[in-house]
Enzyme design. Structure first.
Site, short mmCIF file in Angstrom:
data_model
loop_
_atom_site.label_atom_id
_atom_site.label_comp_id
_atom_site.label_asym_id
_atom_site.label_seq_id
_atom_site.Cartn_x
_atom_site.Cartn_y
_atom_site.Cartn_z
N GLU A 1 2.79 5.13 -3.87
CA GLU A 1 2.83 6.13 -4.97
C GLU A 1 4.13 6.92 -4.96
O GLU A 1 4.55 7.33 -6.04
CB GLU A 1 1.62 7.06 -4.85
CG GLU A 1 0.29 6.35 -5.07
CD GLU A 1 -0.10 5.41 -3.92
OE1 GLU A 1 0.28 5.70 -2.78
OE2 GLU A 1 -0.76 4.40 -4.17
N ASP B 1 0.85 -1.20 0.00
CA ASP B 1 0.00 0.00 0.00
C ASP B 1 0.89 1.25 0.00
O ASP B 1 2.10 1.16 0.20
CB ASP B 1 -0.86 -0.05 1.28
CG ASP B 1 -1.95 1.03 1.30
OD1 ASP B 1 -2.28 1.57 0.23
OD2 ASP B 1 -2.45 1.33 2.41
N ASP C 1 -8.83 3.34 -2.84
CA ASP C 1 -9.92 3.78 -1.98
C ASP C 1 -11.12 4.29 -2.77
O ASP C 1 -11.36 5.50 -2.85
CB ASP C 1 -9.42 4.84 -1.01
CG ASP C 1 -8.33 4.30 -0.10
OD1 ASP C 1 -8.14 3.06 -0.08
OD2 ASP C 1 -7.67 5.10 0.58
O1 MIG Z 1 -4.10 6.02 4.49
O2 MIG Z 1 -3.75 0.74 5.59
O3 MIG Z 1 -5.90 2.01 0.18
O4 MIG Z 1 -6.87 -0.19 1.53
O5 MIG Z 1 -6.98 -0.07 4.34
C1 MIG Z 1 -4.85 4.84 4.35
C2 MIG Z 1 -4.94 1.46 5.71
C3 MIG Z 1 -3.92 3.68 4.21
C4 MIG Z 1 -5.05 2.91 2.22
C5 MIG Z 1 -5.45 1.69 1.47
C6 MIG Z 1 -6.50 0.95 2.24
C7 MIG Z 1 -5.97 0.57 3.60
C8 MIG Z 1 -5.51 1.82 4.35
N1 MIG Z 1 -4.53 2.55 3.55
#
Ligand code: MIG
Length: 688
Positions: free
Chosen positions: A324, A321, A396
């Protein structure tokens, strides 16, 4: 400006002011003559030097279609859009928000002929598809050098094959990763994780459960909060005994904290500021250092951490996650003037930004390959070629009826941009999801390769066992249907792995001369054989379905329909089999719809059936291996084993959940059994 052109078959590489790009693909061709103007079968391409960088202009014709660009929150047809390539965490997105997480600077033009255009730049490239210049696709590259690839062909598929051939063949996903996966931000403690698994075990099959960031100690990577996870390995092993795989989340930034050994050991391999200081950005743990995945030291350190974390905890997959990379700052990412070190050269973040996630995922994949037989990575960010290492989920999404509809063009556009393995958070990540909408997400994504329920902390609980009976049943039926089609899905995954063909395809991929197909955003194809038209409106109990040219068999009604045309269909009547198909189903079963053009053999090459006319659904030999040969001119061949269930009067019923691997060979025309399939069959753990 110096332009160099190299050709190889139907592909050309154009270099402007030659300089090695950050992400290199192997392309060995023959020098060709050329200059600033290049003729292609979909219009002239002109390159010019501008104050701000390089401009590329390609003629845009009245009837031309422009598709591709990977993960974009728009309809499939990309005409009249300005699309920015800049991997971004938008913190939740809706239709029209651009950019989002993954950038693929590649598009396909379809006229009489087809051409693909790929700008291999990891900086902020902007594609203006006929907005500021009505009859041009204008590409703005904010640098004075570029590498551009042009692919030509007569079909979209041919161009996709070339693009994937260049950027890399997709990894083979483990079978379990195609199953029903569940997630929540966050399931904890340990006992709760097991409880969720236990509740599902009573009602709906689950192939994997995801652990979100709260398992960590203060969000420090590769650690556990031992108050809520006393024995993570024990927990994972007990999930394994239930047939459920475990996937843990990892973010890129390491907390910059004295005494946190993973951070300390990485010093010397982090992204720096312009003044050669350690760059620190705020994310979940507080101030974090970011591994500079362009440096070997950083990659080695990362790989060591991944390997021991995965092994020590018996994990099956990783969920990458925030890559980017996402930073809690105004620009939402590492500043453009921060510095990476690449082959001994200092390069600004701005010019490698879109490659950051790709490099992280590559390092992670390489590490996992050493310790797990079939690695699985689910990544949020990526760049062209990410398909070699990971599946992508669409981040998201905000739960709504429009998002439900939007996910089809997002996922299928990724499919034609080299990324066959993609999916979205079922139910929508953010917001409260009513039962009907959740059930419709399950139905809509039925043939998406990634099929995972996930929800934000402050979103509603959407475990299927908590839903009102009516909606629970709708969603559970979708899961059953998916498992029934699992051998077909697995076949498509294998086809994707071998050829780069997408699993979930936009209609235009199969029917490129049908103008209407380009405007169908609420249906998709699963492979070449199945068209899917789910219900997407609140309170709806029927819809109009567009069927392109040819004959189609409605699985639900048992009726034959002839396209092109629009058909009013009722609830449940959403699956249409294309004439000339054999679809392997769970349970030694198959669906065949053709005209005497297929032959079925068992493993010993005994002819079981041939010359079927019309629709045929049935069981094959009990335990034998079944080979389908030469479907409609040998377009597609299958071999493999099946176990389990199926079909009465054209209506499908589930009788069992077991399935085994089935492979689709390349469509080379005929028909040899694939030598690798046997090998794949061994070493297999069924989902249930
Ligand atoms: O700032 O890890 O897209 O799937 O549950 C949020 C927490 C960070 C974004 C991800 C989401 C995940 C969440 N993350």
């Amino acid at each position: 400006m110096k332009v160099g052109i190299t050709g190889k078959g139907k592909a050309r590489r154009i270099t402007v002011n030659r300089r090695t790009p950050v992400i290199e693909y192997s392309f060995k061709g023959v020098e060709r003559r050329g200059g600033r103007e290049i003729g292609t079968s979909c219009g002239r391409v002109a390159i010019s030097e501008e104050e701000w960088g390089l401009a590329l202009r390609k003629e845009l014709d009245t009837y031309e279609h422009v598709i591709g660009f990977g993960e974009k929150a728009f309809d499939i047809e990309r005409r009249r859009l300005v699309l920015r390539m800049w991997n971004t965490d938008p913190g939740g997105y809706r239709r029209g928000d651009d950019p989002i997480y993954t950038s693929i600077p590649f598009f396909i033009s379809v006229r009489e002929k087809v051409a693909g255009y790929f700008v291999n730049s990891t900086s902020e490239v902007v594609f203006d598809v006929g907005v500021s210049e009505y009859d041009q696709v204008l590409v703005k590259i904010p640098e004075k050098h570029a590498e551009i690839y042009i692919f030509e062909g007569s079909t979209i598929e041919e161009v996709v094959e070339q693009f994937v051939g260049l950027t890399g063949m997709p990894f083979m996903p483990p079978e379990w990763s195609l199953g029903h996966q569940i997630s929540r931000y966050s399931y904890y403690p340990e006992s709760y994780v097991l409880k969720v698994a236990g509740e599902y075990a009573r009602s709906v099959p689950v192939s994997a459960i995801y652990l979100d960031i709260d398992y960590m100690d203060g969000f420090k990577l590769f650690t556990w909060n031992s108050k809520i996870f006393r024995d993570p390995k024990g927990m994972v092993e007990s999930l394994h005994r239930k047939g459920i795989r475990a996937v843990a989340i990892i973010d890129p930034g390491l907390k910059a904290e004295q005494g946190y050994r993973h951070f300390e050991k990485g010093v010397g391999g982090y992204v720096e500021t312009g003044d050669r200081e350690l760059y620190l950005g705020r994310v979940w743990p507080g101030l974090c250092a970011f591994p500079d995945f362009f440096r070997d030291e950083a990659v080695d350190h990362w790989k060591r951490m991944v390997k021991s974390f995965v092994t020590e905890n018996s994990l099956d997959g990783l969920w990458l996650d925030m890559n980017e990379p996402s930073v809690f700052s105004e620009t939402k990412t590492i500043p453009e003037d921060a510095v990476h070190s690449y082959r001994g050269e200092r390069v600004k973040h701005g010019s490698v930004h879109n490659a950051y996630g790709f490099m992280e995922v590559r390092a992670t994949y390489e590490a996992m390959k050493e310790v797990v037989e079939e690695p699985f990575i689910l990544s949020r960010s990526g760049y062209a070629g990410i398909q070699k290492y990971a599946a992508i989920w669409t981040g998201d999404n905000i739960s709504s009826w429009d998002d439900l509809r939007l996910q089809i063009p997002i996922v299928t556009s990724m499919g034609i941009s080299g990324i066959p393995f993609a999916g979205c958070d079922l139910g929508g990540f953010a917001g409260r999801t009513e039962g009907e909408l959740l059930a419709r997400y399950y139905q809509m994504a039925l043939f998406f390769p990634v099929f995972r329920n996930h929800k934000a902390k402050d979103g509603s609980d959407q475990e299927l066992y908590l839903l009102p009976e009516r909606f629970r049943k709708m969603a559970a039926d979708a899961v059953s249907t998916r498992y029934m089609f699992m051998p077909y899905l697995y076949s498509l995954a294998y086809e994707a792995h071998r050829t780069g063909h997408p699993v979930a395809r936009p209609l235009c991929y199969e029917f490129q001369n049908d103008r209407t197909a380009y405007s169908i955003n609420d249906e998709y194809m699963a492979g070449r054989s199945l068209l899917y038209a789910p219900l997407l409106e609140k309170g709806e109990s029927g819809r109009d379905v567009y069927l392109p040219e040819g004959r189609w068999f409605s699985l639900y009604e048992g009726a034959e329909l002839t396209g092109p045309g629009w058909f009013r269909r009722g609830e449940g009547d959403s699956i249409f089999i294309r004439r000339g198909s054999v679809i392997p189903m769970s349970g030694n079963a198959y669906l065949a719809y053709g005209s005497g053009e297929f032959h079925m053999f068992d493993g010993k090459e005994r002819l079981l059936k041939s010359d079927a006319t019309g629709f045929d659904a049935g069981h094959t030999v009990e335990e034998g291996e079944v080979t389908f040969l030469g479907i409609e001119g040998g377009r597609c061949s299958m071999d493999g084993k099946m176990t389990g269930c199926l079909s009465e009067n054209g209506r499908t019923r589930v009788a069992g959940r077991g399935f085994r691997r089935v492979s689709v060979l390349s469509r080379a025309g005929s028909s040899r059994k694939h030598a690798g399939s046997k090998q794949r069959n061994s070493n297999h753990r069924a989902v249930q």
